[in-house]
Design an enzyme around this catalytic site. Structure first.
Site, PDB file in Angstrom:
ATOM      1  N   TYR A  17      10.393  -6.115   7.874  1.00 41.18           N
ATOM      2  CA  TYR A  17       9.604  -4.923   7.543  1.00 41.18           C
ATOM      3  C   TYR A  17       9.528  -3.999   8.752  1.00 41.18           C
ATOM      4  O   TYR A  17       9.755  -2.795   8.645  1.00 41.18           O
ATOM      5  CB  TYR A  17       8.198  -5.327   7.065  1.00 41.18           C
ATOM      6  CG  TYR A  17       7.337  -4.139   6.736  1.00 41.18           C
ATOM      7  CD1 TYR A  17       7.541  -3.415   5.564  1.00 41.18           C
ATOM      8  CD2 TYR A  17       6.341  -3.712   7.604  1.00 41.18           C
ATOM      9  CE1 TYR A  17       6.767  -2.304   5.261  1.00 41.18           C
ATOM     10  CE2 TYR A  17       5.560  -2.608   7.315  1.00 41.18           C
ATOM     11  CZ  TYR A  17       5.771  -1.906   6.146  1.00 41.18           C
ATOM     12  OH  TYR A  17       5.019  -0.796   5.862  1.00 41.18           O
ATOM     13  N   GLU A  39      -0.782  -0.875   1.105  1.00 39.08           N
ATOM     14  CA  GLU A  39      -1.845  -0.642   2.093  1.00 39.08           C
ATOM     15  C   GLU A  39      -3.220  -0.825   1.462  1.00 39.08           C
ATOM     16  O   GLU A  39      -4.137  -1.348   2.092  1.00 39.08           O
ATOM     17  CB  GLU A  39      -1.707   0.737   2.731  1.00 39.08           C
ATOM     18  CG  GLU A  39      -0.467   0.912   3.587  1.00 39.08           C
ATOM     19  CD  GLU A  39      -0.392  -0.010   4.798  1.00 39.08           C
ATOM     20  OE1 GLU A  39      -1.415  -0.624   5.187  1.00 39.08           O
ATOM     21  OE2 GLU A  39       0.710  -0.132   5.359  1.00 39.08           O
ATOM     22  N   TRP A  47      -1.781  -8.388   6.902  1.00 34.80           N
ATOM     23  CA  TRP A  47      -0.546  -7.776   6.450  1.00 34.80           C
ATOM     24  C   TRP A  47       0.469  -8.833   6.038  1.00 34.80           C
ATOM     25  O   TRP A  47       1.223  -8.641   5.086  1.00 34.80           O
ATOM     26  CB  TRP A  47       0.018  -6.837   7.516  1.00 34.80           C
ATOM     27  CG  TRP A  47       1.208  -6.074   7.032  1.00 34.80           C
ATOM     28  CD1 TRP A  47       2.471  -6.131   7.539  1.00 34.80           C
ATOM     29  CD2 TRP A  47       1.272  -5.153   5.941  1.00 34.80           C
ATOM     30  NE1 TRP A  47       3.316  -5.307   6.821  1.00 34.80           N
ATOM     31  CE2 TRP A  47       2.591  -4.688   5.835  1.00 34.80           C
ATOM     32  CE3 TRP A  47       0.326  -4.668   5.026  1.00 34.80           C
ATOM     33  CZ2 TRP A  47       3.007  -3.787   4.872  1.00 34.80           C
ATOM     34  CZ3 TRP A  47       0.739  -3.768   4.061  1.00 34.80           C
ATOM     35  CH2 TRP A  47       2.057  -3.332   3.992  1.00 34.80           C
TER      36      TRP A  47
END
Length: 185
Positions: A17, A39, A47
């Site tokens: 990512y 998000e 995350w």
């Protein structure tokens, strides 16, 4: 200061990512919508959890195709709340569905989400937060900041010593242009 660049290298989820998505300019509606939704799902969580659940979230939310998500009904909400593979937070799920309808409305007013962002660019984070909170659901300061950094609108995604920073500096910046005119009704 700790950068995402400090934790991502070599990590099986963070690494790809970080190296290929985070901070790279993107204007594709589905990618923008997915990134905003991820998000939102991350708020209050890690995350890495979101990255682990990303495939299941994509499957559950029809690949984050805006028109499909905007059409979700109560049966879809019940399906999502029962899906142990995703982050099952009613407020976040409702926000994603509502935000899909908002993106549809932005097509009429601005020609789409990317053009809406371009029409308001540049501005500082505080002004972005005010704008997002007035437009979208579940978009607090951290959600807005990370979303805009992740799509290359706000600086700060990568530290100056990060090799990805050098790569990003060579790319065209679609956010520096003017918005395309909205389509005629």
């Amino acid at each position: 200061m700790t950068w995402y660049c400090d934790v991502a290298p070599g990590h099986p989820l963070h690494g790809p990512y970080h190296d290929t998505e985070y901070g790279f300019p993107v204007t594709d509606e589905t990618v923008l919508f997915e990134r905003l939704c991820l998000e939102i799902f991350q708020a209050g969580l890690s995350w890495v959890l979101v990255l682990k659940k990303r495939p299941a979230l994509n499957a559950a939310f029809a690949g984050f195709v805006v028109d499909r998500v905007a059409a979700f009904d109560e049966a879809d909400r019940a399906r999502l709340l029962a899906d142990a593979g995703i982050i099952r937070n009613r407020r976040k799920i409702d926000a994603v569905i509502r935000n899909a309808a908002t993106v549809q409305a932005l097509r009429a007013s601005h020609g789409g989400l990317a053009n809406w962002i371009m029409a308001h660019h540049p501005r500082d984070l505080d002004a972005w937060v005010v704008l997002f909170r007035a437009t979208f659901a579940f978009t607090g300061r951290e959600v807005v900041n990370e979303f805009l950094m992740s799509i290359g609108v706000l600086p700060g995604a990568h530290g100056p010593a990060c090799p990805v920073s050098a790569r990003l500096a060579t790319l065209d910046d679609p956010w520096s242009g003017r918005p395309e005119p909205a389509p005629a009704p």
